[in-house]
Write a protein that holds these residues in place. Structure first.
Motif, PDB file in Angstrom:
ATOM      1  N   LYS A 347      10.301 -11.804  -3.467  1.00  0.00           N
ATOM      2  CA  LYS A 347       9.051 -11.066  -3.282  1.00  0.00           C
ATOM      3  C   LYS A 347       7.867 -11.965  -3.648  1.00  0.00           C
ATOM      4  O   LYS A 347       7.948 -12.784  -4.577  1.00  0.00           O
ATOM      5  N   SER A 348       6.785 -11.751  -2.924  1.00  0.00           N
ATOM      6  CA  SER A 348       5.531 -12.391  -3.302  1.00  0.00           C
ATOM      7  C   SER A 348       4.503 -11.294  -3.559  1.00  0.00           C
ATOM      8  O   SER A 348       4.759 -10.106  -3.315  1.00  0.00           O
ATOM      9  N   TYR A 349       3.323 -11.698  -4.033  1.00  0.00           N
ATOM     10  CA  TYR A 349       2.273 -10.708  -4.305  1.00  0.00           C
ATOM     11  C   TYR A 349       1.890  -9.946  -3.036  1.00  0.00           C
ATOM     12  O   TYR A 349       1.399  -8.813  -3.108  1.00  0.00           O
ATOM     13  N   LYS A 350       2.162 -10.536  -1.869  1.00  0.00           N
ATOM     14  CA  LYS A 350       1.836  -9.859  -0.612  1.00  0.00           C
ATOM     15  C   LYS A 350       2.765  -8.672  -0.342  1.00  0.00           C
ATOM     16  O   LYS A 350       2.436  -7.791   0.451  1.00  0.00           O
ATOM     17  N   ASP A 351       3.949  -8.667  -0.988  1.00  0.00           N
ATOM     18  CA  ASP A 351       4.902  -7.569  -0.813  1.00  0.00           C
ATOM     19  C   ASP A 351       4.602  -6.388  -1.736  1.00  0.00           C
ATOM     20  O   ASP A 351       5.225  -5.328  -1.615  1.00  0.00           O
ATOM     21  N   LEU A 352       3.677  -6.587  -2.680  1.00  0.00           N
ATOM     22  CA  LEU A 352       3.374  -5.550  -3.649  1.00  0.00           C
ATOM     23  C   LEU A 352       2.148  -4.753  -3.235  1.00  0.00           C
ATOM     24  O   LEU A 352       1.242  -5.318  -2.600  1.00  0.00           O
ATOM     25  N   PRO A 353       2.068  -3.489  -3.593  1.00  0.00           N
ATOM     26  CA  PRO A 353       3.093  -2.711  -4.280  1.00  0.00           C
ATOM     27  C   PRO A 353       4.304  -2.454  -3.384  1.00  0.00           C
ATOM     28  O   PRO A 353       4.150  -2.195  -2.189  1.00  0.00           O
ATOM     29  N   PHE A 354       5.480  -2.531  -3.990  1.00  0.00           N
ATOM     30  CA  PHE A 354       6.741  -2.298  -3.296  1.00  0.00           C
ATOM     31  C   PHE A 354       7.245  -0.927  -3.729  1.00  0.00           C
ATOM     32  O   PHE A 354       7.579  -0.721  -4.894  1.00  0.00           O
ATOM     33  N   ARG A 355       7.265   0.010  -2.778  1.00  0.00           N
ATOM     34  CA  ARG A 355       7.588   1.401  -3.106  1.00  0.00           C
ATOM     35  C   ARG A 355       8.882   1.795  -2.396  1.00  0.00           C
ATOM     36  O   ARG A 355       8.956   1.726  -1.170  1.00  0.00           O
ATOM     37  N   ILE A 356       9.890   2.222  -3.183  1.00  0.00           N
ATOM     38  CA  ILE A 356      11.153   2.672  -2.578  1.00  0.00           C
ATOM     39  C   ILE A 356      11.504   4.058  -3.116  1.00  0.00           C
ATOM     40  O   ILE A 356      11.295   4.364  -4.286  1.00  0.00           O
ATOM     41  N   ALA A 357      12.033   4.899  -2.227  1.00  0.00           N
ATOM     42  CA  ALA A 357      12.297   6.295  -2.568  1.00  0.00           C
ATOM     43  C   ALA A 357      13.695   6.699  -2.128  1.00  0.00           C
ATOM     44  O   ALA A 357      14.245   6.174  -1.157  1.00  0.00           O
ATOM     45  N   GLU A 358      14.253   7.669  -2.866  1.00  0.00           N
ATOM     46  CA  GLU A 358      15.604   8.158  -2.572  1.00  0.00           C
ATOM     47  C   GLU A 358      15.762   9.536  -3.202  1.00  0.00           C
ATOM     48  O   GLU A 358      15.327   9.759  -4.333  1.00  0.00           O
TER      49      GLU A 358
END
Length: 645
Positions: A347-358
């Motif tokens: 991951k880089s700062y460009k991928d943040l915020p990284f939000r995953i849900a389940e």
């Protein structure tokens, strides 16, 4: 002289040894008549206890939670005095205050108390309350306390004394009753004006089924009869709305001994509600930039050792399974699995915020005595998600999560709510909490600022944070004023380091993300339990398992009933036909009892004119409508998730 600081910033001088009650009297006799206890430098004290040093003081009345708590704990002592007067020789374990009322666990010896005996105990409590007996605090040495309870052959209080240090032991006496107690208590019994003993139950000593079964006597008291009567009316309404009763009547869920305690089986009607809630969550989360993931129901012991849940959380997890020398645990929380997903790809700062849900299925070993319908279960489906972000992004992300909560509150007609900001206790760093004092201060202040800037009602609660960071617990109230804990929103500054999570920042350096754990809809189990009681089983159309029932007046109109049914099904409406050979009045009554939102009565006139006689749950006859008009109306109601009645 000592300085007393008041909540409004005022400072007054009093002689050392003054009590909070004396101070209240110096302000006004009217105020003094309302004071139940006092907060002295953040600790709840007897209003009659001497204050000897400069102190910050808050006078506590019935309007304060700590005031009510003191009132109800004092009422438990009053009940114990009444029980002891009627049944000499009984012994007492503990008698805490509850959210509403109190209980006492009692060893009755050779006596027996039934529901019929409660009135006699209430009568005795009222007699004792009218004596205005003061609650008197006495500091006592451990040796004196042991001697006192040895003479009484009271093994329960002797057991409590084992865990107490000399110099910290106090007795409280009112009237003819003395008990080991740290207090505080109200000034005297006369404050207790209205009394109701509500139920009797069994409770194992210390909650251990290997120990003796004690009698647990529940009660509630109020400072006036009017509040008691209002409370009893609310209890009656709550019985009608009990989610266990409604869940059975409406075919939502069932429990089965062969499956296991705390493991609900969702029936078709309940499954419809689950799927509608998931649809709402998925639509909302997709719009907010979340990506969906799926994780397994088990994992190796090593992952939970890394996360810190083992051994810290072991008592709440099912025992491990062992295969080829490796231990596996049923998933008790989704977090570690999600951390592994974050770490699966760079991951880089460009991928943040990284939000995953389940909507992850978790298993927790709740104690048998704590299981309660859908509210406390061992299998739960959690509206879980994790947000991995930088410190700079945190405020916006945390605010967005809170806004999601508020959006859901509006959809479900939840008007009263409060966020509980749970903080750490500095003295417990390294034991109950991760030993990172500066990070605790920083993240707690970040959360506090977001709540203040968002103008969200909140209270601060010390020593209730998660072990890895501060959290918000969301308290909501149902339509009849019952309080529920819905969900949580947590900050985690610890797991990133434990799992060696990082992203490459703008300076091409590795940096550990902050993690937000959030579950705005909580679990299916608890939330559906809440919704059953909140709506009294009368779900809004979009959420109702069956949205429309067609009631043909006779078999002659079945062709038209089927045509209406087909048109409704084509636009996604859940619909059935009542094709029984019953009179229309009975069909309407039965459909009302099953809480279907819409009933469509069809007879000769409706079939001839392509119309419907529409009835609405709770509203009765809405008159005749064109079929196409009704189709448009119900589609709009479902699409926009209108709250309902």
């Amino acid at each position: 002289m000592i300085n007393i600081s008041f909540p409004d910033g005022a400072v007054r001088q009093y002689e050392a040894g003054v009590s909070a009650l004396d101070i209240a009297k110096s302000i006004s006799e009217g105020l003094a008549r309302k004071v139940l206890a006092a907060s002295v430098n953040g600790q709840v004290w007897d209003a009659t206890r001497a204050i000897t040093t400069d102190s910050a003081l808050k006078l506590l009345t019935w309007d304060d939670a700590d005031g009510k708590n003191t009132f109800w704990h004092s009422s438990a002592h009053l009940m114990a005095e009444a029980v002891e007067a009627i049944y000499p020789g009984v012994k007492f374990w503990v008698g805490p205050a509850l959210d509403k009322g109190f209980y006492y666990d009692i060893d009755l010896g050779g006596h027996h108390i039934s529901d019929e005996d409660l009135a006699a105990i209430e009568k005795k409590m009222n007699e004792l309350a009218k004596q205005n007996n003061p609650y008197q605090r006495k500091e006592i040495t451990k040796a004196e306390a042991v001697h006192y309870f040895t003479d009484k052959s009271d093994e329960y209080k002797l057991d409590l004394l084992q865990g107490l240090e000399d110099g910290s032991i106090t007795f409280y006496t009112q009237g003819q009753f003395t008990d080991l107690c740290r207090g505080p208590h109200i000034p005297h019994t006369g404050f207790i004006k209205a009394i109701k003993l509500t139920s009797i139950a069994g409770a194992y000593w210390k909650g251990d089924e290997k120990n003796k079964m004690l009698t647990r006597l529940y009660g509630v008291t109020f400072p006036n009869q009017k509040e008691l009567e209002e409370y009893l009316l609310m209890l009656e309404e709550a019985k009608k709305r009990d989610h266990r009763k409604l869940g059975k009547e409406l075919g939502i869920f069932t429990m089965d001994d062969d499956v296991g305690a705390g493991l609900p089986l969702w029936l078709p009607n309940g499954t419809v509600i689950i799927e509608e809630l998931e649809k709402l969550a998925k639509q909302t989360e997709e719009a907010a930039g979340y990506k969906r993931v799926v994780t397994p129901h088990i994992a190796k012991e090593s992952m939970y050792l890394t996360s810190g849940h083992l051994p810290y959380y072991a008592d709440s997890m099912f025992p491990p399974m062992e295969l080829d020398g490796t231990k596996y645990y049923l998933k008790a929380m989704n977090c570690p699995h999600h951390h592994k997903i974050f770490d699966a790809e760079p991951k880089s700062y460009k991928d943040l915020p990284f939000r995953i849900a389940e909507y992850g299925t978790c298993y927790r070993y709740e104690q048998s005595g704590e299981l309660f319908g859908l509210m406390r279960v061992r299998c739960l489906h959690m509206n879980d998600a994790h947000i991995y972000c930088s410190k700079e992004q945190f405020a916006a992300e945390f605010r967005a999560v809170n806004e999601m909560y508020i959006k859901y509150f509006k959809i479900f007609g939840i008007d009263k709510y409060v966020m509980r900001l749970s903080l750490h206790e500095p003295a417990k760093l390294g034991a109950k909490y991760v030993n990172e004092p500066e990070l605790w201060k920083e993240t707690e202040e970040m959360v506090r600022n977001v709540l203040i800037e968002s103008d969200i009602p909140f209270v601060e609660v010390p020593d209730e944070a998660a072990f890895y960071g501060p959290k918000i617990d969301v308290q909501i109230w149902s339509a009849i004023g019952r309080e529920f804990t819905l969900a949580t929103n947590q900050v985690d500054f610890n797991s990133g380091n434990k799992f060696k999570l990082n992203y490459v920042n703008q300076h091409n350096q590795p940096e550990v993300p902050l993690i937000i754990h959030r579950a705005p809809l909580g679990t299916h189990e608890r939330f559906i339990g809440f919704l059953l009681e909140h709506y009294a089983g009368k779900f809004p159309v979009w959420l109702a398992p069956l949205q429309v029932k067609i009631l043909p007046i006779s078999d002659k109109f079945m062709d038209y009933a089927n045509l209406v049914k087909d048109k409704l099904k084509q636009v996604g409406v859940r619909v059935e036909i009542d094709d029984r050979s019953e009179k229309i009045g009975k069909k309407i009554r039965d459909t009302e009892l099953s809480r279907v939102p819409y009933m469509l009565v069809v007879g000769e006139k409706e079939a001839a004119e392509s119309k419907l006689a529409v009835r609405r749950q709770g509203k009765g006859d809405l008159g005749t409508q064109e079929l196409d008009v009704f189709l448009t109306m119900i589609q709009d109601e479902i699409l926009h998730r209108k709250e309902g009645e």
